[in-house]
Motif scaffolding. Structure first.
Motif, PDB file in Angstrom:
ATOM      1  N   ILE A 170       0.844  -1.189   0.000  1.00 17.18           N
ATOM      2  CA  ILE A 170       0.000   0.000   0.000  1.00 17.18           C
ATOM      3  C   ILE A 170       0.881   1.242   0.000  1.00 17.18           C
ATOM      4  CG2 ILE A 170      -1.667   1.348   1.323  1.00 17.18           C
ATOM      5  CD1 ILE A 170      -2.921  -1.218   2.252  1.00 17.18           C
ATOM      6  N   ALA A 171       0.706   2.066  -1.028  1.00 13.46           N
ATOM      7  CA  ALA A 171       1.525   3.274  -1.194  1.00 13.46           C
ATOM      8  C   ALA A 171       0.723   4.482  -0.731  1.00 13.46           C
ATOM      9  CB  ALA A 171       1.953   3.425  -2.651  1.00 13.46           C
ATOM     10  N   SER A 172       0.566   4.607   0.565  1.00 11.92           N
ATOM     11  CA  SER A 172      -0.170   5.752   1.115  1.00 11.92           C
ATOM     12  C   SER A 172       0.262   5.978   2.553  1.00 11.92           C
ATOM     13  CB  SER A 172      -1.680   5.513   1.061  1.00 11.92           C
ATOM     14  OG  SER A 172      -2.368   6.562   1.706  1.00 11.92           O
ATOM     15  N   GLU A 173       0.533   7.229   2.884  1.00 13.31           N
ATOM     16  CA  GLU A 173       0.908   7.574   4.253  1.00 13.31           C
ATOM     17  C   GLU A 173      -0.310   7.739   5.152  1.00 13.31           C
ATOM     18  OE1 GLU A 173       3.872   7.953   5.550  1.00 13.31           O
ATOM     19  OE2 GLU A 173       5.262   8.078   3.851  1.00 13.31           O
ATOM     20  N   ASN A 174      -1.403   8.231   4.585  1.00 13.34           N
ATOM     21  CA  ASN A 174      -2.543   8.679   5.404  1.00 13.34           C
ATOM     22  C   ASN A 174      -3.773   7.798   5.315  1.00 13.34           C
ATOM     23  OD1 ASN A 174      -1.045  11.023   6.176  1.00 13.34           O
ATOM     24  ND2 ASN A 174      -1.610  11.982   4.211  1.00 13.34           N
ATOM     25  N   HIS A 175      -3.896   6.992   4.265  1.00 16.29           N
ATOM     26  CA  HIS A 175      -5.153   6.260   4.056  1.00 16.29           C
ATOM     27  C   HIS A 175      -4.963   4.752   4.060  1.00 16.29           C
ATOM     28  CE1 HIS A 175      -6.864  10.154   3.059  1.00 16.29           C
ATOM     29  NE2 HIS A 175      -5.935  10.312   2.108  1.00 16.29           N
ATOM     30  N   HIS A 176      -3.860   4.278   4.616  1.00 22.34           N
ATOM     31  CA  HIS A 176      -3.548   2.857   4.523  1.00 22.34           C
ATOM     32  C   HIS A 176      -4.543   1.977   5.275  1.00 22.34           C
ATOM     33  CE1 HIS A 176      -1.759   3.207   8.556  1.00 22.34           C
ATOM     34  NE2 HIS A 176      -1.151   4.303   8.113  1.00 22.34           N
ATOM     35  N   GLU A 177      -5.112   2.487   6.392  1.00 21.16           N
ATOM     36  CA  GLU A 177      -6.073   1.661   7.135  1.00 21.16           C
ATOM     37  C   GLU A 177      -7.327   1.419   6.304  1.00 21.16           C
ATOM     38  OE1 GLU A 177      -6.821   3.544  10.839  1.00 21.16           O
ATOM     39  OE2 GLU A 177      -4.816   3.152  11.659  1.00 21.16           O
ATOM     40  N   LYS A 178      -7.852   2.464   5.700  1.00 22.73           N
ATOM     41  CA  LYS A 178      -9.036   2.341   4.863  1.00 22.73           C
ATOM     42  C   LYS A 178      -8.765   1.457   3.656  1.00 22.73           C
ATOM     43  CE  LYS A 178     -12.394   5.211   2.347  1.00 22.73           C
ATOM     44  NZ  LYS A 178     -12.762   6.610   1.981  1.00 22.73           N
ATOM     45  N   MET A 179      -7.577   1.609   3.054  1.00 28.02           N
ATOM     46  CA  MET A 179      -7.227   0.818   1.868  1.00 28.02           C
ATOM     47  C   MET A 179      -7.042  -0.651   2.235  1.00 28.02           C
ATOM     48  SD  MET A 179      -4.613   3.671   0.294  1.00 28.02           S
ATOM     49  CE  MET A 179      -4.070   2.844  -1.191  1.00 28.02           C
ATOM     50  N   THR A 180      -6.512  -0.909   3.433  1.00 32.32           N
ATOM     51  CA  THR A 180      -6.368  -2.293   3.892  1.00 32.32           C
ATOM     52  C   THR A 180      -7.722  -2.962   4.017  1.00 32.32           C
ATOM     53  OG1 THR A 180      -4.326  -1.798   5.101  1.00 32.32           O
ATOM     54  CG2 THR A 180      -5.549  -3.766   5.783  1.00 32.32           C
TER      55      THR A 180
END
Length: 470
Positions: free
Chosen positions: A62-72
Protein backbone atom coordinates in the motif's frame (compact mmCIF):
# COMPACT_ATOMS: atom_id res chain seq x y z
CA UNK A 1 8.73 -12.01 -4.81
CA UNK A 2 6.06 -10.34 -6.92
CA UNK A 3 4.27 -7.30 -5.55
CA UNK A 4 1.16 -5.35 -6.54
CA UNK A 5 1.31 -1.67 -5.59
CA UNK A 6 -1.97 -0.16 -4.36
CA UNK A 7 -1.78 3.51 -5.24
CA UNK A 8 -0.27 4.91 -8.45
CA UNK A 9 0.39 8.39 -7.12
CA UNK A 10 3.47 10.17 -5.80
CA UNK A 11 3.97 7.77 -2.88
CA UNK A 12 4.63 4.91 -5.30
CA UNK A 13 7.86 6.59 -6.47
CA UNK A 14 9.66 5.43 -3.32
CA UNK A 15 8.48 1.87 -3.92
CA UNK A 16 9.71 1.98 -7.52
CA UNK A 17 13.12 3.18 -6.37
CA UNK A 18 13.33 0.45 -3.74
CA UNK A 19 12.33 -2.19 -6.29
CA UNK A 20 15.52 -1.40 -8.21
CA UNK A 21 17.75 -1.19 -5.13
CA UNK A 22 16.41 -4.30 -3.38
CA UNK A 23 15.41 -6.32 -6.41
CA UNK A 24 11.73 -7.09 -5.86
CA UNK A 25 9.36 -7.24 -8.81
CA UNK A 26 6.38 -4.91 -9.26
CA UNK A 27 3.73 -6.90 -11.12
CA UNK A 28 1.21 -4.10 -11.66
CA UNK A 29 -0.57 -1.19 -9.93
CA UNK A 30 -4.11 -0.88 -8.63
CA UNK A 31 -5.81 2.43 -7.88
CA UNK A 32 -9.24 3.79 -6.91
CA UNK A 33 -8.98 6.64 -9.44
CA UNK A 34 -10.98 5.52 -12.49
CA UNK A 35 -9.12 8.01 -14.74
CA UNK A 36 -5.94 5.96 -14.28
CA UNK A 37 -7.43 2.54 -15.07
CA UNK A 38 -5.83 0.56 -17.92
CA UNK A 39 -3.19 3.18 -18.43
CA UNK A 40 0.48 2.37 -17.82
CA UNK A 41 3.08 3.56 -15.36
CA UNK A 42 6.67 2.65 -16.23
CA UNK A 43 5.30 0.06 -18.65
CA UNK A 44 3.04 -1.62 -16.05
CA UNK A 45 -0.76 -1.64 -16.03
CA UNK A 46 -2.88 0.34 -13.56
CA UNK A 47 -6.00 -1.70 -12.80
CA UNK A 48 -9.20 -1.42 -10.73
CA UNK A 49 -8.63 -2.88 -7.23
CA UNK A 50 -11.00 -5.82 -7.72
CA UNK A 51 -8.94 -7.13 -10.65
CA UNK A 52 -6.03 -7.86 -8.31
CA UNK A 53 -7.71 -11.18 -7.51
CA UNK A 54 -6.90 -12.34 -11.05
CA UNK A 55 -3.18 -11.72 -10.61
CA UNK A 56 -0.54 -14.18 -9.39
CA UNK A 57 1.08 -11.98 -6.74
CA UNK A 58 2.83 -12.63 -3.42
CA UNK A 59 2.06 -9.40 -1.55
CA UNK A 60 0.24 -6.10 -2.01
CA UNK A 61 2.15 -2.95 -1.01
CA UNK A 62 0.00 0.00 0.00
CA UNK A 63 1.52 3.27 -1.19
CA UNK A 64 -0.17 5.75 1.11
CA UNK A 65 0.91 7.57 4.25
CA UNK A 66 -2.54 8.68 5.40
CA UNK A 67 -5.15 6.26 4.06
CA UNK A 68 -3.55 2.86 4.52
CA UNK A 69 -6.07 1.66 7.13
CA UNK A 70 -9.04 2.34 4.86
CA UNK A 71 -7.23 0.82 1.87
CA UNK A 72 -6.37 -2.29 3.89
CA UNK A 73 -10.00 -2.87 4.82
CA UNK A 74 -11.02 -2.31 1.19
CA UNK A 75 -8.67 -5.10 0.08
CA UNK A 76 -9.86 -7.46 2.83
CA UNK A 77 -13.45 -6.80 1.78
CA UNK A 78 -12.81 -7.95 -1.79
CA UNK A 79 -11.09 -11.15 -0.65
CA UNK A 80 -7.39 -10.36 -0.13
CA UNK A 81 -5.82 -12.14 2.84
CA UNK A 82 -4.81 -9.63 5.49
CA UNK A 83 -1.37 -11.24 5.98
CA UNK A 84 -0.61 -10.55 2.31
CA UNK A 85 -1.08 -6.78 2.74
CA UNK A 86 1.94 -4.64 3.60
CA UNK A 87 2.02 -0.91 4.32
CA UNK A 88 5.13 0.38 2.62
CA UNK A 89 5.69 3.34 4.95
CA UNK A 90 5.75 0.95 7.94
CA UNK A 91 8.22 -1.52 6.46
CA UNK A 92 11.84 -2.00 7.39
CA UNK A 93 14.40 -2.63 4.67
CA UNK A 94 14.77 -6.29 5.63
CA UNK A 95 11.01 -6.88 5.23
CA UNK A 96 11.41 -6.80 1.45
CA UNK A 97 15.03 -7.91 1.19
CA UNK A 98 13.87 -11.32 0.03
CA UNK A 99 13.33 -10.15 -3.54
CA UNK A 100 14.75 -12.43 -6.21
CA UNK A 101 14.82 -10.17 -9.25
CA UNK A 102 17.08 -7.67 -10.95
CA UNK A 103 15.29 -4.83 -12.70
CA UNK A 104 16.82 -2.98 -15.60
CA UNK A 105 14.24 -0.25 -16.06
CA UNK A 106 15.40 0.97 -19.48
CA UNK A 107 13.94 -1.99 -21.37
CA UNK A 108 12.03 -3.73 -18.57
CA UNK A 109 14.75 -6.38 -18.25
CA UNK A 110 14.32 -8.79 -15.40
CA UNK A 111 16.43 -11.77 -14.43
CA UNK A 112 16.54 -14.19 -11.53
CA UNK A 113 19.49 -13.83 -9.22
CA UNK A 114 20.49 -14.34 -5.57
CA UNK A 115 21.26 -18.06 -6.00
CA UNK A 116 24.83 -18.63 -4.86
CA UNK A 117 26.54 -21.09 -7.14
CA UNK A 118 27.63 -23.74 -4.69
CA UNK A 119 29.69 -26.27 -6.64
CA UNK A 120 32.81 -26.52 -4.52
CA UNK A 121 34.90 -29.35 -5.84
CA UNK A 122 38.24 -30.75 -4.87
CA UNK A 123 40.08 -30.91 -8.14
CA UNK A 124 41.39 -34.39 -8.92
CA UNK A 125 43.45 -35.10 -12.01
CA UNK A 126 41.91 -37.85 -14.08
CA UNK A 127 41.45 -38.34 -17.78
CA UNK A 128 40.20 -34.77 -18.07
CA UNK A 129 40.52 -31.67 -15.91
CA UNK A 130 36.90 -31.59 -14.85
CA UNK A 131 33.53 -32.50 -16.26
CA UNK A 132 32.48 -28.91 -15.55
CA UNK A 133 34.82 -27.48 -18.20
CA UNK A 134 32.06 -27.29 -20.80
CA UNK A 135 34.04 -25.54 -23.54
CA UNK A 136 37.60 -26.27 -22.42
CA UNK A 137 37.91 -30.01 -21.90
CA UNK A 138 41.59 -30.81 -21.77
CA UNK A 139 43.49 -34.04 -21.25
CA UNK A 140 45.62 -34.27 -18.13
CA UNK A 141 48.77 -34.50 -20.23
CA UNK A 142 47.99 -31.22 -22.01
CA UNK A 143 47.09 -29.54 -18.75
CA UNK A 144 50.35 -30.60 -17.14
CA UNK A 145 52.28 -29.49 -20.23
CA UNK A 146 50.84 -25.97 -19.97
CA UNK A 147 51.72 -25.78 -16.27
CA UNK A 148 55.24 -27.03 -17.01
CA UNK A 149 55.72 -24.29 -19.61
CA UNK A 150 54.38 -21.65 -17.24
CA UNK A 151 56.62 -22.74 -14.38
CA UNK A 152 59.63 -22.70 -16.69
CA UNK A 153 58.81 -19.13 -17.73
CA UNK A 154 58.19 -18.14 -14.10
CA UNK A 155 61.48 -19.54 -12.83
CA UNK A 156 63.41 -17.85 -15.64
CA UNK A 157 61.70 -14.53 -14.87
CA UNK A 158 62.56 -14.82 -11.17
CA UNK A 159 66.17 -15.63 -12.04
CA UNK A 160 66.51 -12.68 -14.41
CA UNK A 161 64.70 -10.35 -12.00
CA UNK A 162 67.69 -10.42 -9.69
CA UNK A 163 69.62 -8.11 -12.02
CA UNK A 164 66.90 -5.61 -12.98
CA UNK A 165 67.15 -1.86 -12.38
CA UNK A 166 65.66 -0.20 -9.28
CA UNK A 167 62.33 0.96 -10.77
CA UNK A 168 61.48 -2.64 -11.68
CA UNK A 169 62.33 -4.13 -8.30
CA UNK A 170 59.16 -5.46 -6.69
CA UNK A 171 57.61 -2.78 -4.48
CA UNK A 172 57.31 -2.97 -0.71
CA UNK A 173 53.52 -3.34 -0.84
CA UNK A 174 53.60 -6.44 -3.03
CA UNK A 175 56.81 -8.13 -1.89
CA UNK A 176 55.75 -8.68 1.69
CA UNK A 177 52.14 -9.32 0.71
CA UNK A 178 53.07 -12.20 -1.62
CA UNK A 179 55.34 -13.80 0.95
CA UNK A 180 52.66 -13.65 3.63
CA UNK A 181 49.67 -14.80 1.58
CA UNK A 182 50.98 -17.45 -0.85
CA UNK A 183 53.10 -19.84 1.24
CA UNK A 184 51.51 -22.93 -0.36
CA UNK A 185 52.50 -21.71 -3.82
CA UNK A 186 56.15 -21.18 -2.86
CA UNK A 187 56.23 -24.48 -0.99
CA UNK A 188 54.88 -26.36 -4.00
CA UNK A 189 57.50 -24.80 -6.27
CA UNK A 190 60.24 -25.88 -3.90
CA UNK A 191 59.04 -29.31 -2.76
CA UNK A 192 56.49 -30.75 -5.19
CA UNK A 193 55.52 -28.97 -8.41
CA UNK A 194 52.74 -31.50 -9.07
CA UNK A 195 50.75 -29.70 -6.35
CA UNK A 196 50.49 -26.69 -8.66
CA UNK A 197 47.90 -28.44 -10.85
CA UNK A 198 45.11 -28.53 -8.24
CA UNK A 199 46.15 -25.09 -6.93
CA UNK A 200 45.84 -23.48 -10.36
CA UNK A 201 42.66 -25.39 -11.20
CA UNK A 202 41.01 -23.83 -8.13
CA UNK A 203 42.89 -20.53 -7.90
CA UNK A 204 39.75 -18.42 -7.51
CA UNK A 205 39.02 -20.23 -4.24
CA UNK A 206 42.51 -20.46 -2.75
CA UNK A 207 45.35 -18.11 -1.92
CA UNK A 208 46.87 -18.08 -5.40
CA UNK A 209 44.42 -15.25 -6.08
CA UNK A 210 45.21 -13.07 -3.06
CA UNK A 211 45.57 -9.46 -4.12
CA UNK A 212 44.12 -10.06 -7.58
CA UNK A 213 40.71 -11.55 -6.77
CA UNK A 214 40.28 -12.19 -3.07
CA UNK A 215 41.96 -15.49 -2.30
CA UNK A 216 40.50 -18.08 0.04
CA UNK A 217 39.30 -15.41 2.47
CA UNK A 218 37.37 -13.72 -0.33
CA UNK A 219 35.72 -16.99 -1.31
CA UNK A 220 34.85 -17.91 2.29
CA UNK A 221 33.32 -14.47 2.87
CA UNK A 222 31.29 -14.74 -0.33
CA UNK A 223 29.86 -18.12 0.68
CA UNK A 224 28.92 -16.75 4.10
CA UNK A 225 26.95 -13.88 2.57
CA UNK A 226 24.72 -15.19 -0.23
CA UNK A 227 22.28 -12.46 0.82
CA UNK A 228 24.55 -9.70 -0.55
CA UNK A 229 21.82 -8.91 -3.04
CA UNK A 230 21.61 -5.13 -2.62
CA UNK A 231 25.27 -4.54 -3.48
CA UNK A 232 25.12 -7.01 -6.33
CA UNK A 233 22.06 -5.31 -7.81
CA UNK A 234 23.74 -1.93 -7.50
CA UNK A 235 26.68 -3.20 -9.56
CA UNK A 236 24.28 -4.72 -12.05
CA UNK A 237 22.46 -1.43 -12.53
CA UNK A 238 25.68 0.58 -12.90
CA UNK A 239 26.92 -1.91 -15.49
CA UNK A 240 23.66 -2.02 -17.44
CA UNK A 241 23.15 1.75 -17.44
CA UNK A 242 26.78 2.31 -18.47
CA UNK A 243 26.36 0.02 -21.48
CA UNK A 244 22.80 1.04 -22.33
CA UNK A 245 21.87 -2.65 -22.43
CA UNK A 246 22.19 -5.79 -20.34
CA UNK A 247 23.92 -8.61 -22.28
CA UNK A 248 23.85 -11.17 -19.46
CA UNK A 249 25.34 -14.04 -21.46
CA UNK A 250 28.52 -12.04 -22.06
CA UNK A 251 29.08 -11.85 -18.30
CA UNK A 252 29.26 -15.62 -17.85
CA UNK A 253 32.48 -16.70 -16.12
CA UNK A 254 34.67 -19.13 -18.07
CA UNK A 255 34.86 -22.39 -16.11
CA UNK A 256 38.57 -22.02 -15.44
CA UNK A 257 40.07 -21.73 -11.96
CA UNK A 258 36.83 -22.91 -10.31
CA UNK A 259 35.04 -19.53 -10.33
CA UNK A 260 32.11 -18.61 -8.12
CA UNK A 261 29.37 -15.98 -8.07
CA UNK A 262 25.64 -15.48 -8.45
CA UNK A 263 23.56 -17.06 -11.16
CA UNK A 264 21.72 -14.71 -13.52
CA UNK A 265 19.79 -16.51 -16.25
CA UNK A 266 22.14 -19.50 -15.89
CA UNK A 267 25.22 -17.28 -16.24
CA UNK A 268 27.73 -17.41 -13.39
CA UNK A 269 28.55 -13.82 -12.48
CA UNK A 270 30.99 -12.52 -9.88
CA UNK A 271 30.96 -8.77 -9.07
CA UNK A 272 34.36 -8.42 -10.80
CA UNK A 273 32.76 -9.52 -14.07
CA UNK A 274 30.81 -6.26 -14.28
CA UNK A 275 33.97 -4.15 -14.08
CA UNK A 276 36.02 -6.24 -16.48
CA UNK A 277 33.22 -6.61 -19.00
CA UNK A 278 32.55 -2.88 -19.09
CA UNK A 279 36.23 -2.01 -19.45
CA UNK A 280 36.68 -4.65 -22.14
CA UNK A 281 33.76 -3.24 -24.12
CA UNK A 282 34.99 0.32 -23.67
CA UNK A 283 38.58 -0.33 -24.76
CA UNK A 284 37.45 -2.47 -27.69
CA UNK A 285 35.26 0.37 -28.92
CA UNK A 286 38.15 2.84 -28.65
CA UNK A 287 40.33 0.75 -30.98
CA UNK A 288 37.49 -0.75 -33.00
CA UNK A 289 38.45 1.05 -36.22
CA UNK A 290 41.87 -0.65 -36.32
CA UNK A 291 42.33 -3.91 -38.23
CA UNK A 292 44.76 -5.36 -35.67
CA UNK A 293 45.01 -3.17 -32.58
CA UNK A 294 47.84 -3.72 -30.13
CA UNK A 295 46.64 -3.47 -26.52
CA UNK A 296 49.06 -3.57 -23.59
CA UNK A 297 48.27 -3.82 -19.89
CA UNK A 298 50.44 -3.35 -16.83
CA UNK A 299 49.19 -5.64 -14.09
CA UNK A 300 46.43 -7.86 -15.52
CA UNK A 301 45.68 -9.62 -12.24
CA UNK A 302 44.12 -12.99 -13.01
CA UNK A 303 43.40 -11.96 -16.62
CA UNK A 304 39.74 -10.94 -16.32
CA UNK A 305 39.98 -7.81 -18.48
CA UNK A 306 42.24 -9.59 -20.97
CA UNK A 307 39.57 -12.29 -21.41
CA UNK A 308 36.99 -9.70 -22.43
CA UNK A 309 39.43 -7.77 -24.62
CA UNK A 310 40.10 -10.89 -26.69
CA UNK A 311 36.40 -11.68 -26.70
CA UNK A 312 35.39 -8.28 -28.07
CA UNK A 313 38.49 -7.47 -30.13
CA UNK A 314 39.43 -10.87 -31.48
CA UNK A 315 42.00 -9.57 -33.96
CA UNK A 316 44.00 -7.64 -31.35
CA UNK A 317 47.44 -8.49 -30.07
CA UNK A 318 47.21 -8.39 -26.28
CA UNK A 319 50.36 -7.92 -24.15
CA UNK A 320 50.51 -8.23 -20.37
CA UNK A 321 53.43 -7.02 -18.22
CA UNK A 322 53.15 -8.22 -14.62
CA UNK A 323 54.97 -9.51 -11.56
CA UNK A 324 55.98 -13.15 -12.20
CA UNK A 325 53.70 -14.54 -9.45
CA UNK A 326 50.62 -12.86 -10.89
CA UNK A 327 51.72 -13.44 -14.48
CA UNK A 328 51.63 -17.18 -13.81
CA UNK A 329 47.94 -16.96 -12.86
CA UNK A 330 46.82 -14.85 -15.84
CA UNK A 331 48.91 -17.01 -18.19
CA UNK A 332 47.15 -20.14 -16.92
CA UNK A 333 43.72 -18.51 -17.15
CA UNK A 334 44.12 -17.21 -20.70
CA UNK A 335 45.88 -20.34 -21.97
CA UNK A 336 43.03 -22.60 -20.83
CA UNK A 337 40.30 -20.27 -22.11
CA UNK A 338 41.95 -19.62 -25.48
CA UNK A 339 43.85 -22.84 -26.29
CA UNK A 340 43.74 -22.18 -30.04
CA UNK A 341 45.29 -18.71 -29.89
CA UNK A 342 49.00 -18.26 -30.42
CA UNK A 343 50.36 -17.37 -26.97
CA UNK A 344 53.94 -16.46 -26.04
CA UNK A 345 55.48 -17.12 -22.62
CA UNK A 346 58.70 -15.49 -21.43
CA UNK A 347 61.95 -16.94 -22.83
CA UNK A 348 64.41 -14.15 -22.07
CA UNK A 349 65.13 -13.72 -25.79
CA UNK A 350 62.14 -11.62 -26.82
CA UNK A 351 61.97 -9.49 -29.94
CA UNK A 352 58.75 -7.65 -29.24
CA UNK A 353 58.42 -6.24 -32.73
CA UNK A 354 58.21 -9.78 -34.09
CA UNK A 355 56.02 -11.01 -31.24
CA UNK A 356 53.45 -8.27 -31.86
CA UNK A 357 53.23 -9.35 -35.50
CA UNK A 358 53.11 -13.09 -34.91
CA UNK A 359 51.21 -13.68 -31.65
CA UNK A 360 47.67 -13.16 -30.34
CA UNK A 361 48.68 -13.02 -26.66
CA UNK A 362 52.10 -12.07 -25.25
CA UNK A 363 52.71 -12.65 -21.53
CA UNK A 364 55.86 -11.12 -20.06
CA UNK A 365 57.35 -10.12 -16.70
CA UNK A 366 57.07 -6.46 -15.88
CA UNK A 367 60.76 -5.71 -16.45
CA UNK A 368 60.39 -6.43 -20.19
CA UNK A 369 58.44 -3.19 -20.64
CA UNK A 370 61.47 -1.19 -21.97
CA UNK A 371 61.78 -3.70 -24.82
CA UNK A 372 58.58 -2.41 -26.45
CA UNK A 373 59.25 -0.55 -29.73
CA UNK A 374 58.43 3.16 -29.85
CA UNK A 375 54.79 3.99 -30.63
CA UNK A 376 53.90 0.31 -30.94
CA UNK A 377 50.84 0.29 -28.63
CA UNK A 378 47.40 1.53 -29.69
CA UNK A 379 45.98 1.46 -26.17
CA UNK A 380 47.82 1.09 -22.87
CA UNK A 381 45.85 0.13 -19.75
CA UNK A 382 46.39 0.12 -16.01
CA UNK A 383 43.71 -0.35 -13.38
CA UNK A 384 44.02 -0.33 -9.60
CA UNK A 385 47.79 -0.70 -9.25
CA UNK A 386 49.92 2.27 -10.38
CA UNK A 387 49.18 4.22 -7.20
CA UNK A 388 50.41 1.31 -5.08
CA UNK A 389 53.90 1.36 -6.63
CA UNK A 390 56.93 3.35 -5.56
CA UNK A 391 57.14 6.85 -6.99
CA UNK A 392 60.27 5.86 -8.90
CA UNK A 393 58.36 2.99 -10.53
CA UNK A 394 55.38 5.20 -11.35
CA UNK A 395 57.67 7.64 -13.14
CA UNK A 396 59.39 4.86 -15.08
CA UNK A 397 56.14 3.19 -16.15
CA UNK A 398 54.58 6.45 -17.29
CA UNK A 399 57.71 7.32 -19.26
CA UNK A 400 57.47 3.96 -21.00
CA UNK A 401 53.76 4.43 -21.65
CA UNK A 402 54.43 7.86 -23.13
CA UNK A 403 57.23 6.46 -25.33
CA UNK A 404 55.34 3.42 -26.63
CA UNK A 405 51.71 4.54 -26.92
CA UNK A 406 50.53 5.98 -30.23
CA UNK A 407 46.87 6.56 -29.29
CA UNK A 408 45.12 5.92 -25.97
CA UNK A 409 46.15 5.55 -22.35
CA UNK A 410 43.32 4.46 -20.03
CA UNK A 411 43.78 4.04 -16.30
CA UNK A 412 41.85 3.97 -13.03
CA UNK A 413 43.83 4.64 -9.87
CA UNK A 414 43.67 6.10 -6.37
CA UNK A 415 42.89 9.72 -5.63
CA UNK A 416 42.29 9.25 -1.88
CA UNK A 417 41.67 6.77 0.96
CA UNK A 418 44.32 4.12 0.39
CA UNK A 419 43.94 1.92 3.45
CA UNK A 420 46.78 0.07 5.18
CA UNK A 421 49.44 0.63 2.52
CA UNK A 422 51.57 3.37 1.02
CA UNK A 423 50.09 4.94 -2.10
CA UNK A 424 50.48 7.95 -4.38
CA UNK A 425 47.33 9.77 -5.61
CA UNK A 426 47.09 10.25 -9.35
CA UNK A 427 47.30 14.04 -9.09
CA UNK A 428 50.93 13.71 -8.08
CA UNK A 429 51.76 11.54 -11.10
CA UNK A 430 54.20 13.15 -13.56
CA UNK A 431 52.62 15.07 -16.43
CA UNK A 432 52.13 13.23 -19.72
CA UNK A 433 53.32 16.06 -21.95
CA UNK A 434 52.64 14.27 -25.22
CA UNK A 435 49.04 13.47 -24.29
CA UNK A 436 45.79 15.38 -23.88
CA UNK A 437 43.25 14.45 -21.22
CA UNK A 438 39.96 13.43 -22.86
CA UNK A 439 37.98 12.35 -19.81
CA UNK A 440 38.29 12.34 -16.03
CA UNK A 441 35.64 11.15 -13.58
CA UNK A 442 35.34 9.34 -10.24
CA UNK A 443 35.11 5.59 -10.58
CA UNK A 444 31.57 4.39 -11.25
CA UNK A 445 32.06 1.25 -9.15
CA UNK A 446 30.88 1.62 -5.52
CA UNK A 447 33.93 0.11 -3.81
CA UNK A 448 36.19 2.53 -5.73
CA UNK A 449 33.84 5.52 -5.93
CA UNK A 450 34.11 8.96 -4.34
CA UNK A 451 31.69 7.76 -1.65
CA UNK A 452 33.83 4.75 -0.70
CA UNK A 453 35.40 4.66 2.76
CA UNK A 454 38.04 2.20 1.50
CA UNK A 455 39.37 3.38 -1.87
CA UNK A 456 38.55 6.43 -3.98
CA UNK A 457 39.60 6.06 -7.61
CA UNK A 458 39.56 8.29 -10.67
CA UNK A 459 39.16 7.07 -14.27
CA UNK A 460 41.21 8.94 -16.86
CA UNK A 461 41.45 8.61 -20.63
CA UNK A 462 44.33 10.25 -22.49
CA UNK A 463 44.91 10.60 -26.24
CA UNK A 464 48.28 11.26 -27.82
CA UNK A 465 48.31 14.82 -29.16
CA UNK A 466 49.45 13.88 -32.65
CA UNK A 467 47.57 10.58 -32.80
CA UNK A 468 45.88 11.37 -36.12
CA UNK A 469 49.25 11.86 -37.80
CA UNK A 470 50.72 8.54 -36.64
Amino acid sequence: MKYVVFGAGSCSVRIEYQSIQLGFKILCYIDNDESKWYKKRLGLEILPPQEVLEKNYDRILIASENHHEKMTEQLVAIGVERENILIFSHLKREDIQGGRYLNYRHDNFEAKTQTLDSWIETFELGDVISDDYSHVTMETKSHNAIISDLVKAYELAKKNAKDISAPYQIGQNWEQFLKNTRPEFYRSLKENKSNLAPLLANFFRNDLSTGIFGGKQGFDDYVKHPDMSAGFRSLFNIWAYSLGEAPIKELDSPKVGNPYGHLIEDSLVHPNNFLNHYRGRYISQLVGELARPVIAEIGAGYGGLAYYLKKFSQSCCYINFDLPENLLISSYYLSIIYPDLKTHYYTGEEDLRDLITEYDIVLLPHFCLPQLPDLSIDCFINTISLSEMSFETINEYLEQIQRTTNRYFYHENLINNGQAYTYYPIDCFPELKDFQLLARQPSRWPFFSAASHEHCHIEQLFLRKNASAI
